[in-house]
Design a protein around this motif. Structure first.
Motif, PDB file in Angstrom:
ATOM      1  N   TYR A 210      12.679  11.852   3.025  1.00 16.98           N
ATOM      2  CA  TYR A 210      12.630  10.457   2.563  1.00 16.98           C
ATOM      3  C   TYR A 210      11.199   9.933   2.520  1.00 16.98           C
ATOM      4  N   SER A 211      10.439  10.167   3.592  1.00 18.55           N
ATOM      5  CA  SER A 211       9.079   9.641   3.664  1.00 18.55           C
ATOM      6  C   SER A 211       8.185  10.270   2.602  1.00 18.55           C
ATOM      7  N   TYR A 212       8.373  11.555   2.346  1.00 17.50           N
ATOM      8  CA  TYR A 212       7.567  12.246   1.344  1.00 17.50           C
ATOM      9  C   TYR A 212       7.860  11.700  -0.048  1.00 17.50           C
ATOM     10  N   ILE A 213       9.127  11.506  -0.364  1.00 15.44           N
ATOM     11  CA  ILE A 213       9.521  11.040  -1.695  1.00 15.44           C
ATOM     12  C   ILE A 213       9.082   9.595  -1.938  1.00 15.44           C
ATOM     13  N   GLY A 265     -13.995   8.171   8.531  1.00  9.65           N
ATOM     14  CA  GLY A 265     -12.603   8.612   8.490  1.00  9.65           C
ATOM     15  C   GLY A 265     -12.064   9.072   9.828  1.00  9.65           C
ATOM     16  N   HIS A 266     -12.865   9.835  10.577  1.00  3.91           N
ATOM     17  CA  HIS A 266     -12.408  10.365  11.861  1.00  3.91           C
ATOM     18  C   HIS A 266     -12.101   9.233  12.842  1.00  3.91           C
ATOM     19  N   LYS A 267     -13.008   8.242  12.907  1.00  2.68           N
ATOM     20  CA  LYS A 267     -12.799   7.103  13.801  1.00  2.68           C
ATOM     21  C   LYS A 267     -11.609   6.269  13.359  1.00  2.68           C
ATOM     22  N   LEU A 268     -11.463   6.090  12.045  1.00  2.90           N
ATOM     23  CA  LEU A 268     -10.347   5.297  11.530  1.00  2.90           C
ATOM     24  C   LEU A 268      -9.005   5.950  11.864  1.00  2.90           C
ATOM     25  N   LEU A 269      -8.949   7.283  11.752  1.00  6.04           N
ATOM     26  CA  LEU A 269      -7.697   7.987  12.022  1.00  6.04           C
ATOM     27  C   LEU A 269      -7.371   8.034  13.517  1.00  6.04           C
ATOM     28  N   LYS A 270      -8.386   7.876  14.358  1.00  9.12           N
ATOM     29  CA  LYS A 270      -8.135   7.783  15.797  1.00  9.12           C
ATOM     30  C   LYS A 270      -7.546   6.412  16.150  1.00  9.12           C
ATOM     31  N   ARG A 271      -7.935   5.427  15.366  1.00 12.31           N
ATOM     32  CA  ARG A 271      -7.509   4.056  15.665  1.00 12.31           C
ATOM     33  C   ARG A 271      -6.260   3.649  14.892  1.00 12.31           C
ATOM     34  N   TYR A 272      -6.124   4.174  13.661  1.00  7.59           N
ATOM     35  CA  TYR A 272      -4.998   3.785  12.809  1.00  7.59           C
ATOM     36  C   TYR A 272      -4.238   5.025  12.343  1.00  7.59           C
ATOM     37  N   LYS A 273      -2.974   4.820  12.030  1.00  2.40           N
ATOM     38  CA  LYS A 273      -2.164   5.900  11.494  1.00  2.40           C
ATOM     39  C   LYS A 273      -2.529   6.123  10.027  1.00  2.40           C
ATOM     40  N   PRO A 274      -2.308   7.356   9.520  1.00  2.00           N
ATOM     41  CA  PRO A 274      -2.610   7.618   8.104  1.00  2.00           C
ATOM     42  C   PRO A 274      -1.939   6.631   7.147  1.00  2.00           C
ATOM     43  N   ILE A 275      -0.708   6.223   7.449  1.00  2.00           N
ATOM     44  CA  ILE A 275       0.007   5.316   6.558  1.00  2.00           C
ATOM     45  C   ILE A 275      -0.687   3.946   6.491  1.00  2.00           C
ATOM     46  N   HIS A 276      -1.358   3.562   7.583  1.00  2.00           N
ATOM     47  CA  HIS A 276      -2.070   2.287   7.585  1.00  2.00           C
ATOM     48  C   HIS A 276      -3.286   2.342   6.654  1.00  2.00           C
ATOM     49  N   LEU A 277      -3.958   3.486   6.624  1.00  2.00           N
ATOM     50  CA  LEU A 277      -5.086   3.656   5.707  1.00  2.00           C
ATOM     51  C   LEU A 277      -4.609   3.609   4.258  1.00  2.00           C
ATOM     52  N   ILE A 278      -3.459   4.211   4.005  1.00  2.00           N
ATOM     53  CA  ILE A 278      -2.899   4.223   2.650  1.00  2.00           C
ATOM     54  C   ILE A 278      -2.583   2.802   2.196  1.00  2.00           C
ATOM     55  N   LEU A 279      -1.985   2.011   3.065  1.00  3.56           N
ATOM     56  CA  LEU A 279      -1.654   0.624   2.713  1.00  3.56           C
ATOM     57  C   LEU A 279      -2.913  -0.217   2.526  1.00  3.56           C
ATOM     58  N   ILE A 377       3.382  -5.228  -7.089  1.00  3.32           N
ATOM     59  CA  ILE A 377       4.826  -4.977  -6.992  1.00  3.32           C
ATOM     60  C   ILE A 377       5.128  -3.698  -6.226  1.00  3.32           C
ATOM     61  N   VAL A 378       4.430  -2.585  -6.560  1.00  2.00           N
ATOM     62  CA  VAL A 378       4.758  -1.307  -5.929  1.00  2.00           C
ATOM     63  C   VAL A 378       4.360  -1.300  -4.455  1.00  2.00           C
ATOM     64  N   THR A 379       3.299  -2.006  -4.087  1.00  3.15           N
ATOM     65  CA  THR A 379       2.888  -2.052  -2.677  1.00  3.15           C
ATOM     66  C   THR A 379       3.910  -2.793  -1.836  1.00  3.15           C
ATOM     67  N   LEU A 380       4.403  -3.899  -2.360  1.00  2.00           N
ATOM     68  CA  LEU A 380       5.430  -4.648  -1.629  1.00  2.00           C
ATOM     69  C   LEU A 380       6.702  -3.826  -1.460  1.00  2.00           C
ATOM     70  N   LEU A 381       7.109  -3.097  -2.497  1.00  2.00           N
ATOM     71  CA  LEU A 381       8.302  -2.250  -2.408  1.00  2.00           C
ATOM     72  C   LEU A 381       8.099  -1.112  -1.417  1.00  2.00           C
ATOM     73  N   MET A 383       6.045  -1.042   1.191  1.00  2.00           N
ATOM     74  CA  MET A 383       6.051  -1.592   2.548  1.00  2.00           C
ATOM     75  C   MET A 383       7.480  -1.838   3.022  1.00  2.00           C
ATOM     76  N   ALA A 384       8.329  -2.320   2.122  1.00  2.00           N
ATOM     77  CA  ALA A 384       9.733  -2.542   2.479  1.00  2.00           C
ATOM     78  C   ALA A 384      10.433  -1.220   2.780  1.00  2.00           C
ATOM     79  N   SER A 385      10.083  -0.164   2.027  1.00  2.00           N
ATOM     80  CA  SER A 385      10.737   1.130   2.222  1.00  2.00           C
ATOM     81  C   SER A 385      10.403   1.756   3.571  1.00  2.00           C
ATOM     82  N   LEU A 386       9.250   1.406   4.135  1.00  2.00           N
ATOM     83  CA  LEU A 386       8.853   1.977   5.423  1.00  2.00           C
ATOM     84  C   LEU A 386       9.754   1.513   6.557  1.00  2.00           C
ATOM     85  N   PHE A 387      10.373   0.352   6.384  1.00  2.00           N
ATOM     86  CA  PHE A 387      11.268  -0.180   7.414  1.00  2.00           C
ATOM     87  C   PHE A 387      12.720   0.228   7.190  1.00  2.00           C
ATOM     88  N   LEU A 388      13.034   0.757   5.995  1.00  2.00           N
ATOM     89  CA  LEU A 388      14.417   1.086   5.663  1.00  2.00           C
ATOM     90  C   LEU A 388      15.015   2.160   6.556  1.00  2.00           C
TER      91      LEU A 388
END
Length: 400
Positions: A210-213, A265-279, A377-381, A383-388
């Motif tokens: 699901y997460s990959y798709i 990037g290395h410091k950011l990934l220590k502090r935030y999850k990859p999905i947070h960087l994507i958002l 539109i796609v970012t809002l959708l 973000m909603a899918s991450l909680f589904l």
């Protein structure tokens, strides 16, 4: 001289070799990527015709990248597939100046795309394999050298385009590609010695994830305006009165803007999850479209390239780790190339053909206003899918 040798001896050999590979590979392709549209325009093709050719290439990407990724996983060697693809790409690109017709150019570009398109994701997979057990190395600290190489040589190749026939770029491309190939001699494969059969490589594991798709769907849509802006940047520069060589300067600024983000990037990934960087990248993709929409001078278009770093670099930093975390061990390269092929290929089809049509029929500015709405539109959708999944899991565990 002794101090330089002392410094080099302290550097992790993998850091040195992989950084050199990234630098020279992206420096080499700086002769091709920024100037494809300009070269086709010099052949007398319309924006719609150029968009059609680029769309066909994007369609090829959808199949070419996963194919070579599967071959790589099958034989447990990214290196051999990478070398095969870059050698054939270098040979094919030398025929560009002698092809006179639009059909011939389309066929040649299609052939090049088969072998050129998987090189980037294959190298990403190769780097991740190399540094997986290295605590002091990160993808970003290595990939930033690719941005530096691309930035420097995009500027140089832009000067060449303004002062000499463009086929000189392709000759220099061949020389630099040979240097890239020589650098790979110092880099080993990290895959196991035994190969795996295609029967055991169940891609359904990815397609049922699901997460990959949901990530793929999000990345495809958000990449449409990104790809359209990249492909038709020469049109915007022309519209604001810039010369063809300004494309090189714009591409140099664009690539240089990635470096601070890859460095952090290395410091950011220590502090935030990859999905947070994507958002976070989605916000800067949006701001970039706004900057293009309002740009009125060549200088403003060039300054708009600074949004590329926090958009593309944040996205790539997060995506390679996010995809790697979702993929089973036997499908690591396949997962990377499949994802890149879809958000690079499907988005490319829609961006290049649709972008060419929009420019010819509605004007260059309409391209960016459409992109702004698509990103929001796609970012809002997404973000909603991450909680589904959590919501569904919570309901299933509730006895009521």
């Amino acid at each position: 001289m002794r101090n330089i040798k002392t410094i080099l001896n302290r550097i992790n050999p993998k850091q040195l070799n992989l950084s050199a590979l990234e630098f020279m590979f992206w420096a080499t392709f700086a002769a091709y990527y920024p100037f494809t549209v300009i070269f086709l325009q010099d052949k007398g093709l319309s924006n719609t015709a150029i968009g059609t050719i680029l769309s066909i290439n994007s369609f090829i990407v959808i199949f070419a990248q996963p194919f070579w990724g599967m071959i790589s996983d099958r034989i447990r060697s990214v290196k051999r597939v990478f070398l095969l693809c870059i050698i054939i790409s270098t040979i094919v690109i030398q025929f560009f100046p002698v092809i006179p017709s639009a059909l011939g150019m389309g066929l040649l570009l299609a052939t090049l795309t088969i072998f050129e398109s998987p090189l980037g994701p294959l190298m990403d997979s190769w780097v991740i394999q190399q540094i997986r057990n290295e605590q002091d190395l990160s993808y970003g600290s290595i990939r930033l050298w690719g941005s530096l190489g691309y930035s420097l040589f995009a500027y140089i190749f832009g000067l060449i385009v303004d002062t000499a026939p463009m086929h000189y770029n392709f000759i220099i491309f061949a020389v630099m590609a040979i240097i890239t190939i020589l650098i790979t001699r110092n880099i080993k494969d990290e895959g196991s010695a035994s190969s795996i059969s295609f029967r055991d490589m169940k891609i359904s594991k990815l397609l049922k994830n699901y997460s990959y798709i949901t990530f793929l769907l999000f990345s495809i849509v958000i990449y449409i305006p990104h790809r359209a802006s990249f492909s038709f940047l020469p049109n915007l520069l022309l519209a604001v009165g810039a010369s063809p060589g300004t494309q090189g300067i714009a591409s140099a600024v664009m690539a240089f803007s990635e470096i601070p983000l890859f460095l952090a990037g290395h410091k950011l990934l220590k502090r935030y999850k990859p999905i947070h960087l994507i958002l976070a990248s989605a916000l800067f993709f949006l701001l970039r479209q706004v900057a293009y929409l309002t740009a009125a001078t060549p200088q403003q278009v060039i300054w708009a390239q600074l949004f590329h770093g926090p958009s593309f670099a944040l996205f790539l930093n997060g995506a390679v780790y996010y995809i790697d975390s979702l993929a089973p061990d036997e499908l690591k390269s396949t997962a990377q190339t499949l994802a890149t092929s879809l958000y690079g290929g499907v988005s490319g089809i829609l961006a290049n053909y649709g972008g060419g049509w929009v420019i010819d029929n509605l004007g260059i500015r309409k391209l960016y206003s459409i992109g702004i709405y698509a990103i929001i539109i796609v970012t809002l959708l997404f973000m909603a899918s991450l909680f589904l999944p959590r919501t569904v899991q919570s309901k299933n565990s509730n006895p009521m």
